[in-house]
Scaffold this active site. Structure first.
Site, PDB file in Angstrom:
ATOM      1  N   PHE A  98     -40.050  82.311  -6.876  1.00 10.73           N
ATOM      2  CA  PHE A  98     -39.437  81.522  -5.705  1.00 10.73           C
ATOM      3  C   PHE A  98     -39.569  80.077  -5.943  1.00 10.73           C
ATOM      4  O   PHE A  98     -40.553  79.744  -6.344  1.00 10.73           O
ATOM      5  CB  PHE A  98     -40.391  82.055  -4.528  1.00 10.73           C
ATOM      6  CG  PHE A  98     -39.838  81.437  -3.277  1.00 10.73           C
ATOM      7  CD1 PHE A  98     -38.865  81.808  -2.504  1.00 10.73           C
ATOM      8  CD2 PHE A  98     -40.404  80.311  -2.768  1.00 10.73           C
ATOM      9  CE1 PHE A  98     -38.593  81.402  -1.255  1.00 10.73           C
ATOM     10  CE2 PHE A  98     -40.275  79.738  -1.585  1.00 10.73           C
ATOM     11  CZ  PHE A  98     -39.202  80.127  -0.796  1.00 10.73           C
TER      12      PHE A  98
ATOM     13  N   ASP B  79     -48.628  74.245  10.914  1.00  9.39           N
ATOM     14  CA  ASP B  79     -47.864  75.009  10.219  1.00  9.39           C
ATOM     15  C   ASP B  79     -47.865  76.469  11.032  1.00  9.39           C
ATOM     16  O   ASP B  79     -49.049  76.669  11.584  1.00  9.39           O
ATOM     17  CB  ASP B  79     -48.351  75.205   8.992  1.00  9.39           C
ATOM     18  CG  ASP B  79     -47.556  74.090   8.162  1.00  9.39           C
ATOM     19  OD1 ASP B  79     -46.425  73.523   8.364  1.00  9.39           O
ATOM     20  OD2 ASP B  79     -48.650  73.539   7.507  1.00  9.39           O
TER      21      ASP B  79
END
Lengths: 86, 696
Positions: free
Chosen positions: B392, B324
């Site tokens: 979010f 990542d």
């Protein structure tokens, strides 16, 4: 008399069965016992083949050593073909 | 990856601080190892190591010929009992040294298991009954699905998920890290707690997720103790090779006596056994399991729990790393650096709307936007109590605030905000794309900000690449490992970061599902893939990867799917794990080379001297004084080399980022040629000492 004999045979059978079961659980003593039994056959052969060059004790020892070597070779074959068991 | 409070996702501990395993009492390791070395002489244990088992049987036979030197025929030479006795002692210590090597390697794990077991004390748990009342019960009676309440100072009685409350938990018992960790419900990362850790503030209500004896600490104990250790594929292959070599030499030695008699050079049984032991690869046979256990221990020292040695070994074979971007390649704390106004708005207006959109955002990114806006003079000009924060989500890819006067201020991915503005009948101006490209080309993350249908500007979130990461990727490339970066960022940002960090490939705008597709694609090319993950949606990819490293702060599903768990929750460690795995394989290869190369010198030490009568005395190139001295010297060297190599087996061969071919050449040169020369020198020296002492 017959009843006692039957009872005794049953006891012997049970003892053998227990001993065999115990042997299956404890494989090392069983293999040692089999090795010594085989030695009873192999040692006289060694004694006869060497024409008396070795004493009886030495014959038994040599036969046992030969059988141990064969057993070790068999064990190594098992390791080679079934390594995950070890 | 899941979207969670980033302050809990910070990698704890820098590279220098990583080696902090749970405190274990190491003082008694050697004492315990000496005891275990003798315990392992039990034939049931010894039989698992074919090479050393043959040596053990040889020891018994030489012990018998020590008691009766004429047992297998008339003994030759002077004082055969002393010679046979010396061989017996040396062979016995060869087996004990091999057992000691394994016991030392296991010792650290056992010490760690003991310290973990100490945390597993039976505690009183406050069980919440269905009617809401609380009953005090023993922690051992808790079952999966039970609800318990813990308050400050309590030991957490079992593994569980937080369903209510926010509290700090001290996880030092399992991670060695004393900094408390915030636990709260509803998030993947922070909602799981481990039994045996201690709550140090406030209170939590937990749902128990494991039955007694099946918790995380129970599994850790079983792993570090080696209870579940099984041979790895490489170990199995090497065991077969060693068994084949042993069998070949056993057959050679067993068929030697008739030949020896024929050439008028009869050899005693003790000498034959000595020759057998000298020729079979005892060095690697004695150290093989120690190398594997030490590899797992090195992983444990990095605060990573591996489910098996197979996983550690797989690390060494990994050819593709999937990483990542955030937290692994970059520092993870993206901070707002600049506001770029668009659509004719002023900088002050953008700051004001950005502040309104971030006022409820508790992530470091959100807080940094608030800070930057306040520096530019923006203030909260509405009643916070009557406003509502919009969190979010991966679906909407934006967050913001619904203000009291029906205004909707939002910030988020540029595409998402573009869609939001259009849905509110707003217009998109060309300067948005210019600002977006400007930020992306700087390697930053652009966040658009709007107020309903009115687009205000772009926030530049600066992403900082971790120092030294480029060099580490260079190292991996030299080792033949391909690196792929996955990021949710747009292509431009991803390509800038990828080129700055030096990764081989990248996938932009990636979803968690993309991970599993990438893994499958790489595996279909015959590659071994490693990846990290922490969320429930990472679990399938972690299970699919050859090496899946779950973060300890992650969900239970991720931890169960992975074959390693990083207690520090630092995704960068994947690179270290690949290095450890390669080091394990290199060490095993190096010591195998050394062990087999040793045989040449031992062969030249023993064969020419015991068959000197057959006319091959000229091969005694070491000029060893007598056959007995030659045999004893070779055997002493054979025994002593095992403890001498224990430190190398435990520490591992020094790792160098080289290709497989370069490593092979290097190993053959150092351990192959070195393995031939070293015993020549050592055996000669021992022979001189033996002759001087008058032992043979």
């Amino acid at each position: 008399m017959i009843r006692n004999l039957n009872s005794m045979l049953a006891d012997v059978g049970e003892t053998c069965s227990t001993g065999w079961d115990s042997g299956r659980r404890q494989q090392v003593p069983r293999y040692l016992f089999l090795l010594l039994c085989l030695n009873l056959v192999a040692a006289p052969a060694v004694y006869a083949a060497t024409d008396g060059a070795f004493s009886k004790t030495q014959s038994y020892a040599i036969a046992l050593l030969a059988l141990t070597t064969v057993a070790l070779a068999a064990y190594l074959f098992v390791v080679i073909f079934q390594p995950e068991r070890f | 990856m899941t979207s969670n409070p980033s302050d809990l996702r910070q990698p704890r501990g820098s590279r220098n601080q990583r080696r902090h395993t749970p405190k274990a009492n190491m003082s008694g390791i050697y004492r315990r190892a000496i005891r275990d070395a003798f315990v392992k002489l039990n034939p049931r244990v010894a039989i698992r190591n074919p090479v050393m088992f043959v040596v053990w049987i040889g020891t018994i036979v030489t012990a018998l010929v020590t008691l009766d030197p004429n047992l297998f025929g008339t003994a030759q030479g002077e004082n055969p009992r002393l010679f046979n006795g010396l061989i017996t002692i040396i062979l016995f210590f060869t087996v004990v040294f091999a057992n000691f090597a394994e016991a030392v390697a296991e010792g650290r794990g056992k010490a760690q298991a003991d310290s973990l077991r100490a945390t597993k004390s039976d505690t009183v748990a406050r069980k919440v009954l269905p009617d809401g009342t609380i009953q005090e019960v023993s922690s051992t009676t808790l079952r999966q699905g039970d609800t318990v309440k813990v308050i400050a100072g309590d030991l957490i009685p079992a593994d569980g998920e937080v369903i209510q409350g926010v509290a700090s938990v001290d996880e030092a018992a399992i991670t060695g890290e004393s900094a408390p960790v915030l636990k709260q419900p509803g998030t993947d990362i922070a909602s799981s707690v481990t039994g045996g850790t201690r709550i140090i503030s406030d209170e939590l209500t937990l749902r128990v997720t494991s039955d007694p004896g099946k918790g995380f600490i129970d599994r850790m104990i079983a792993l570090v103790e080696g209870a579940e250790r099984s041979k790895t594929p490489n170990e199995i292959a090497l065991t077969v090779l060693l068994a084949v070599l042993t069998l070949v030499f056993l057959i050679v030695i067993a068929t030697l006596p008739p030949i020896a008699t024929y050439v008028q050079a009869p050899v005693s049984i003790a000498a034959l056994i000595a020759l057998l032991v000298a020729l079979i690869p005892t060095t690697i046979g004695g150290l093989l399991s120690a190398i594997g256990i030490a590899g797992m221990d090195r992983v444990a020292q990095f605060n990573v729990v591996a489910t098996s040695g197979r996983a550690v070994e797989a690390c060494g074979d990994v050819s593709t790393l999937i990483l990542d971007k955030t937290g692994t390649i970059t520092l993870g704390n993206r901070l707002a650096d600049e506001f770029i106004p668009v659509n004719g708005h002023s900088l002050q207006e953008v700051a004001q709307v950005s502040l309104a959109a971030s006022v409820f955002d508790e992530t470091p990114e959100g807080k940094s936007i608030v800070r930057l806006a306040q520096q530019l003079g923006a203030t909260v000009d509405f009643d916070r109590a009557s406003a509502e924060g919009i969190e979010f989500s991966a679906r909407t890819r934006m967050s913001g605030t619904d203000l009291p006067n029906d205004r909707e201020v939002r910030k988020g991915a540029v595409d998402a905000i573009r869609g939001f503005v259009r849905s509110r009948s707003g217009a998109i101006t060309p300067d948005l794309d210019q600002a977006y490209e400007k930020v992306s080309r700087l390697g930053g993350t652009p966040l658009a900000v709007c107020d309903g249908g009115d687009l205000y500007g772009v926030i530049y979130l600066k992403d900082i690449i971790k120092p030294g990461i480029r060099e580490r990727f260079d190292q991996l490339r030299r080792m033949g490992v391909r690196t792929i970066m996955l990021t949710g960022d747009n292509r431009i940002t991803a390509s800038v970061i990828a080129s700055e960090a030096g990764v081989d490939d990248f996938i932009a705008e990636a979803t968690p599902e993309d991970k599993i597709d990438v893994i499958r694609a790489e595996q279909s090319k015959g590659k071994l893939v490693a990846m990290t993950g922490d969320g429930t949606n990472d679990a399938p990819a972690l299970a699919q990867a050859n090496v899946g490293v779950a973060m300890n702060s992650g969900t239970q599903a991720a931890k169960e799917a992975a074959n390693m768990v990083d207690l520090d929750s630092d995704p960068t460690k994947l690179i270290d794990l690949v290095t450890i795995g390669k080091q394990l394989l290199i060490t095993r290869g190096a010591l195998t080379t050394f062990s087999i190369a040793n045989d040449i010198a031992k062969y030249f030490a023993i064969i020419p001297t015991i068959f000197a009568a057959a006319g091959i005395g000229a091969l005694n190139i070491m000029r060893l004084s007598t056959p007995q001295s030659a045999i004893l010297s070779a055997l002493i060297y054979n025994a002593l080399i095992i403890p001498a190599l224990i430190p190398l087996a435990l520490r591992g061969v020094q790792f160098r980022p080289l290709t497989a071919n370069q490593l092979l050449r290097r190993n053959i040169f150092i351990y192959g040629i070195g393995g031939v020369i070293a015993p020549f020198v050592a055996v000669k020296l021992i022979d001189i000492i033996i002759s001087a002492v008058g032992l043979a």
